[in-house]
Design a protein around this motif. Structure first.
Motif, PDB file in Angstrom:
ATOM      1  N   LYS A  75       0.836  -1.204   0.000  1.00  0.00           N
ATOM      2  CA  LYS A  75       0.000   0.000   0.000  1.00  0.00           C
ATOM      3  C   LYS A  75       0.872   1.256   0.000  1.00  0.00           C
ATOM      4  O   LYS A  75       0.600   2.216  -0.735  1.00  0.00           O
ATOM      5  CB  LYS A  75      -0.926  -0.017   1.227  1.00  0.00           C
ATOM      6  CG  LYS A  75      -1.921   1.090   1.255  1.00  0.00           C
ATOM      7  CD  LYS A  75      -2.965   0.892   0.184  1.00  0.00           C
ATOM      8  CE  LYS A  75      -4.091   1.871   0.382  1.00  0.00           C
ATOM      9  NZ  LYS A  75      -4.976   1.914  -0.746  1.00  0.00           N
ATOM     10  N   SER A 132       2.396   1.777  -3.416  1.00  0.00           N
ATOM     11  CA  SER A 132       1.425   2.265  -4.393  1.00  0.00           C
ATOM     12  C   SER A 132       1.068   3.725  -4.124  1.00  0.00           C
ATOM     13  O   SER A 132       0.780   4.478  -5.056  1.00  0.00           O
ATOM     14  CB  SER A 132       0.174   1.393  -4.401  1.00  0.00           C
ATOM     15  OG  SER A 132      -0.497   1.512  -3.168  1.00  0.00           O
ATOM     16  N   SER A 167       4.057   5.999  -5.458  1.00  0.00           N
ATOM     17  CA  SER A 167       4.263   6.091  -6.908  1.00  0.00           C
ATOM     18  C   SER A 167       3.269   7.084  -7.496  1.00  0.00           C
ATOM     19  O   SER A 167       2.128   7.186  -7.054  1.00  0.00           O
ATOM     20  CB  SER A 167       4.085   4.717  -7.552  1.00  0.00           C
ATOM     21  OG  SER A 167       2.755   4.296  -7.430  1.00  0.00           O
TER      22      SER A 167
END
Length: 142
Positions: free
Chosen positions: A76, A79, A82
């Motif tokens: 998590k 992600s 990014s």
């Protein structure tokens, strides 16, 4: 006098570490005699099995759940860190587009890394021929 090159014949196989004859046969008996008397050691003991508590039964599953929660949190975080909508095309990267338009950049950095065979294979894969690059009426074909 001929010098013997075989080291084992000069030194021999004795390393100097020896024990008296029959030492290991009598070792257990001598050790038992030298120990003090311990009456508690002579009586047989019953195997005592401690009852397993709730925590000792559940602990492996709790550890495994914590591991999976950690992996989920790590994924998590990666992600979230990014960028969301990243356009990786050449058209959106102005610096790369400018560099590829510059002939000097191509000759100095790209052409040296590509062999003639790779260029011909790329042309073949793209269904290009030499005739497509140089028309029949050009001066290079004369």
């Amino acid at each position: 006098m001929r010098k013997d090159n075989d080291i084992l014949s000069r030194v021999g196989r004795r390393d100097g570490l020896t024990v008296p004859d029959g030492f290991f046969e009598q070792f257990a008996a001598k050790m038992a005699e030298s120990l003090p008397e311990n009456p508690a050691a002579e009586r047989p003991r019953e195997a005592v099995v401690a009852p397993r508590s709730f925590w000792s039964r559940v602990r492996p599953y709790v550890y495994m759940a914590a591991m999976f929660a950690g992996v989920w949190c790590m994924i998590k975080m990666f992600s979230l860190m990014s960028p969301a909508n990243v356009d990786l095309s050449i058209d959106s990267n102005q610096a790369l587009t400018d560099a590829l338009r510059d002939d000097n950049f191509i000759y100095e950095y790209i052409i040296d890394d590509i062999s003639d065979r790779e260029i011909m294979e790329e042309m073949y894969d793209d269904s290009l021929s030499v005739d497509d690059l140089f028309p029949a009426d050009s001066m290079l074909m004369e």
